[in-house]
Motif scaffolding. Structure first.
Motif, mmCIF file in Angstrom:
data_model
loop_
_atom_site.group_PDB
_atom_site.id
_atom_site.type_symbol
_atom_site.label_atom_id
_atom_site.label_comp_id
_atom_site.label_asym_id
_atom_site.label_seq_id
_atom_site.Cartn_x
_atom_site.Cartn_y
_atom_site.Cartn_z
ATOM 1 N N GLY A 239 -5.082 8.679 -15.868
ATOM 2 C CA GLY A 239 -5.486 10.072 -16.118
ATOM 3 C C GLY A 239 -5.516 10.914 -14.864
ATOM 4 O O GLY A 239 -5.916 12.069 -14.903
ATOM 5 N N MET A 240 -5.105 10.335 -13.724
ATOM 6 C CA MET A 240 -5.159 11.082 -12.464
ATOM 7 C C MET A 240 -3.777 11.337 -11.888
ATOM 8 O O MET A 240 -3.643 11.664 -10.712
ATOM 9 C CB MET A 240 -6.012 10.329 -11.444
ATOM 10 C CG MET A 240 -7.476 10.337 -11.805
ATOM 11 S SD MET A 240 -8.408 9.345 -10.669
ATOM 12 C CE MET A 240 -10.070 9.779 -11.154
ATOM 13 N N GLY A 241 -2.757 11.118 -12.701
ATOM 14 C CA GLY A 241 -1.386 11.338 -12.234
ATOM 15 C C GLY A 241 -0.943 10.235 -11.287
ATOM 16 O O GLY A 241 -1.468 9.119 -11.323
ATOM 17 N N CYS B 270 0.808 -1.227 0.000
ATOM 18 C CA CYS B 270 0.000 0.000 0.000
ATOM 19 C C CYS B 270 0.840 1.275 0.000
ATOM 20 O O CYS B 270 0.287 2.372 -0.016
ATOM 21 C CB CYS B 270 -0.989 -0.021 1.157
ATOM 22 S SG CYS B 270 -2.442 -1.019 0.733
ATOM 23 N N ALA B 271 2.151 1.127 0.011
ATOM 24 C CA ALA B 271 3.009 2.315 -0.107
ATOM 25 C C ALA B 271 3.427 2.532 -1.555
ATOM 26 O O ALA B 271 4.042 3.538 -1.882
ATOM 27 C CB ALA B 271 4.243 2.154 0.766
ATOM 28 N N VAL C 258 -14.674 -0.596 -7.568
ATOM 29 C CA VAL C 258 -15.972 0.084 -7.452
ATOM 30 C C VAL C 258 -16.507 0.413 -8.851
ATOM 31 O O VAL C 258 -17.685 0.182 -9.148
ATOM 32 C CB VAL C 258 -15.844 1.377 -6.594
ATOM 33 C CG1 VAL C 258 -17.130 2.184 -6.630
ATOM 34 C CG2 VAL C 258 -15.480 1.016 -5.157
ATOM 35 N N LEU C 259 -15.632 0.921 -9.707
ATOM 36 C CA LEU C 259 -16.053 1.259 -11.071
ATOM 37 C C LEU C 259 -16.541 0.009 -11.821
ATOM 38 O O LEU C 259 -17.534 0.057 -12.558
ATOM 39 C CB LEU C 259 -14.908 1.917 -11.852
ATOM 40 C CG LEU C 259 -14.479 3.308 -11.390
ATOM 41 C CD1 LEU C 259 -13.297 3.806 -12.215
ATOM 42 C CD2 LEU C 259 -15.623 4.303 -11.475
ATOM 43 N N CYS D 19 -2.996 1.058 -3.969
ATOM 44 C CA CYS D 19 -4.067 0.452 -3.147
ATOM 45 C C CYS D 19 -5.392 1.172 -3.420
ATOM 46 O O CYS D 19 -6.414 0.534 -3.661
ATOM 47 C CB CYS D 19 -3.728 0.629 -1.676
ATOM 48 S SG CYS D 19 -3.085 -0.848 -0.941
ATOM 49 N N HIS D 20 -5.343 2.495 -3.357
ATOM 50 C CA HIS D 20 -6.564 3.289 -3.569
ATOM 51 C C HIS D 20 -7.092 3.087 -4.979
ATOM 52 O O HIS D 20 -8.291 2.976 -5.195
ATOM 53 C CB HIS D 20 -6.274 4.782 -3.335
ATOM 54 C CG HIS D 20 -5.930 5.104 -1.920
ATOM 55 N ND1 HIS D 20 -5.567 6.357 -1.510
ATOM 56 C CD2 HIS D 20 -5.881 4.323 -0.815
ATOM 57 C CE1 HIS D 20 -5.306 6.339 -0.206
ATOM 58 N NE2 HIS D 20 -5.493 5.113 0.231
#
Lengths: 172, 207
Positions: free
Chosen positions: A131-133, A122-123, A146-147, A138-139
């Motif tokens: 597209g979000m950099g 998770c690190a 979810v998507l 983990c996130h």
């Protein structure tokens, strides 16, 4: 609507309306998200090309170029279909077809990075090309799950209000 | 289920056709046939994520760092050379720079170039060379020393741009790749010019 509907109890009818509203909202959220992320990538396809290359999924340059050149516009197209409500289930199926392999590739690369750098899973943080950099992987994996669930839910139909043409072939 | 699958196939087909058409029409579009990474040996695929700071620290682009050593070895194999921070500083203050005998070339895209580049540096976006190369090539032929840079760290664009210049006929011995790139420049208090070339507008150096 030419559908023949059985009389429903008010409680069941109310629940159905909530489900339909939730589905419309899901469709709009997924549509807007994919439209935004797709368009963002089309602005700098060379950056996306470099990120796709990091996954080592193809060695042929033409295939790599085709993925990097086509995928952002394809995402944009699917997002647009969902927003306008055209071929909703087909577009949701295509979202799943993009999300599942990419999520597996992200997982594979994250495991390799964690092992190579002796990091806790998770690190691990990198720009996955979503597209979000740069993001915590983990996130990102949770977000993708979810998507996928939301796209899978759209496949079950329903929530046909505000759709230009929910089904392309025939009206169910 | 069958109708959903058919619909999915239709979306895939129409989407793919439109996607490639949009790419062909877009000014930012990629060429499908060009090999953007010729002879590509990707630098340290897993050990250097974007989270890691630029390989070299301010003013000391030494070959102690394994990533820098690997870059130097790759460049050497191509007949190119790695420029150290001090060497770049010297070339920047070299009077030959005013006569375009020492050239600085920024291999990044327009957005990054406008955000900040080495004063007087020419732009050569490696992914869209057709927009820059015709004007730049005669200058490169006439120059005695050319420093190519990009962001630094794990950015490969300077290496790729220098290789491209070598392949179009610029003698390899003139070409230096500055591994520290704009990140190192910024940290070492180098003046950074914003907007267009020779705009005269300087950005405050990063702390």
């Amino acid at each position: 609507m030419s559908e023949v509907q059985k009389p429903e109890s008010p409680a069941r009818f109310g629940k159905q309306r909530i489900l339909d509203a939730a589905k419309i909202l899901t469709r709009w959220i997924l549509g807007a998200l994919f439209l935004y992320l797709g368009l963002k990538k089309t602005m700098h396809p060379e950056a996306f090309l470099k990120l796709v290359r990091q996954y080592d999924m193809v060695s042929n340059p033409m295939l790599l170029n085709a993925i990097a050149a086509g995928l952002p516009w394809f995402e944009t197209f699917c997002g647009l279909l969902l927003l306008t409500g055209v071929a909703v289930r087909g577009a949701a199926l295509m979202l799943l077809a993009m999300l599942i392999p990419f999520t597996l590739l992200i997982l594979k690369r994250a495991l390799a990075v964690a092992s190579a750098q002796a990091l806790a899973f998770c690190a691990v943080k990198f720009d996955c090309g979503c597209g979000m950099g740069e993001v915590l992987i983990c996130h990102k994996l949770v977000e993708n799950c979810v998507l996928m669930l939301l796209a899978g839910w759209l496949l079950t139909g329903g929530g046909r209000q505000f759709c230009a043409r929910f089904t392309v072939f025939k009206r169910a | 289920v069958k109708s959903v699958l058919l619909e999915g196939l239709l979306v895939a087909f129409i989407g793919a056709v439109l996607a490639f058409a949009a790419n062909a029409l877009s000014p930012n579009g990629l060429s499908l046939t060009r090999d953007y990474f010729p002879g590509a040996e990707r630098p340290h695929p897993l050990a250097a994520p974007a989270t890691r700071p630029a390989a070299a620290t301010a003013g000391t682009n030494t070959t102690q760092n394994p990533a820098t050593e690997a870059l130097a070895a790759r460049l050497e194999a191509k007949g190119l050379h790695l420029a150290q921070g001090t060497q770049v500083q010297e070339l920047f203050h070299d009077p030959r720079r005013d006569q375009n005998l020492v050239l600085f070339i920024d291999a990044r895209n327009d957005e990054h170039y406008q955000e900040g580049h080495i004063p007087g540096a020419y732009q050569l976006d490696y992914y869209h060379p057709e927009n820059y190369l015709p004007a730049l090539l005669p200058l490169c032929q006439a120059a005695q020393q050319i420093v190519v840079y990009c962001n630094g760290g794990d950015c490969e664009d300077s290496e790729l741009a220098a290789t491209m210049l070598r392949d179009v006929g610029v003698p390899a011995e003139k070409l230096l790749v500055y591994g520290g790139g704009i990140t190192e420049c910024d940290k070492s208090g180098f003046p950074i010019e914003i907007n267009s070339r020779n705009s005269g507008k300087l950005r405050a150096a990063a702390k």
